[in-house]
Design an enzyme around this catalytic site. Structure first.
Site, PDB file in Angstrom:
ATOM      1  N   CYS A  25       0.813  -1.325  -0.279  1.00 11.20           N
ATOM      2  CA  CYS A  25      -0.108  -0.029  -0.226  1.00 11.20           C
ATOM      3  C   CYS A  25       0.610   0.766  -0.132  1.00 11.20           C
ATOM      4  CB  CYS A  25      -0.784   0.540   1.458  1.00 11.20           C
ATOM      5  SG  CYS A  25      -1.980   1.008   0.783  1.00 11.20           S
ATOM      6  N   HIS A  62      -3.970  -4.962  -0.249  1.00 12.32           N
ATOM      7  CA  HIS A  62      -3.613  -5.232   0.914  1.00 12.32           C
ATOM      8  C   HIS A  62      -4.012  -7.061   0.883  1.00 12.32           C
ATOM      9  CE1 HIS A  62      -3.074  -1.525   3.341  1.00 12.32           C
ATOM     10  NE2 HIS A  62      -3.896  -1.009   2.486  1.00 12.32           N
ATOM     11  N   GLU A  77      -2.854  -8.926   3.511  1.00  9.66           N
ATOM     12  CA  GLU A  77      -3.311  -9.206   4.756  1.00  9.66           C
ATOM     13  C   GLU A  77      -4.545  -8.895   4.515  1.00  9.66           C
ATOM     14  OE1 GLU A  77      -3.038  -5.077   5.373  1.00  9.66           O
ATOM     15  OE2 GLU A  77      -1.880  -6.322   4.357  1.00  9.66           O
TER      16      GLU A  77
END
Length: 206
Positions: free
Chosen positions: A82, A187, A189
């Site tokens: 990011c 992202h 995650e």
């Protein structure tokens, strides 16, 4: 077992990324605040959310900017996520701070003229990606989708540094790579099994 180091320079919540790496990818993971603590071999992740200018100053003031440039030059594998991906480039339309200049290019703001019907900025939610690298394609699902939250996008100078593209705003570069340095605008995650597959491929060198 391999150790991955996450850089903590005050620009984001790092817990979910650490948990995914340890629980789903099977690696040791350490969060480091001081560059002097990075004494072992291992890959580095530079995460981040927020303002480019503030993050750039934080990296410089903490000594992480100098450390990351040196390690990248020496061949250490680095992943930016990011805002961390944006910081790998030279500059941004968001703020006056300097990027790390590990990959030639800049960060641009999405313009209204780029948007199609129904699209809004910030770009928030799930988007498909097209992977340019064949080895990475083979390591990931053909229908890979990732979670994005951003108003600025990666704009590398050279087409060979484009690793992934996404369709939002008539198409934008969503991941970059030059040698041992990779950056992803999404992202991993927050991208469930797609994010796990990407991180495993990155860890394996794909």
């Amino acid at each position: 077992m391999e150790t991955v180091f996450i850089v903590d320079y005050g620009a984001g919540n790092l817990g979910s990324l650490r948990n995914m790496l340890m629980r789903k990818c099977g690696v040791n993971c350490e969060i480091l605040r001081e560059p002097e603590a990075l004494t072992q071999e291992g890959k580095i992740i530079l995460p981040g959310v927020g303002h480019f200018g503030f993050a750039s100053k934080a990296l410089l003031d903490s000594g992480w900017a100098q450390k990351l440039r040196k390690d990248a030059q020496e061949g250490r594998v680095i992943l930016g996520i990011c805002l961390g991906a944006q910081l790998l480039l030279e500059r941004s339309e968001e703020g006056e701070g300097e990027g790390l200049s590990l990959i030639p290019g800049e960060v641009a703001r999405f313009k209204l003229s780029q948007l199609r019907d129904g699209e809004r900025v910030p770009h928030m939610g799930w988007s498909d990606v097209s992977v340019m690298d064949e080895q990475l394609q083979n390591a990931m699902a053909t229908d890979s989708r990732f979670y994005f939250v951003h108003s600025f996008y990666l704009k590398p100078n050279l087409p060979e540094h484009v690793l992934m593209n996404s369709e939002f705003a008539n198409g934008f570069c969503s991941a970059i790579r030059k040698d041992n340095v990779t950056g992803v605008q999404f992202h991993p995650e927050k991208s469930h099994h797609f994010g796990i597959a990407f991180l495993k491929a990155w860890l394996a060198g794909s």
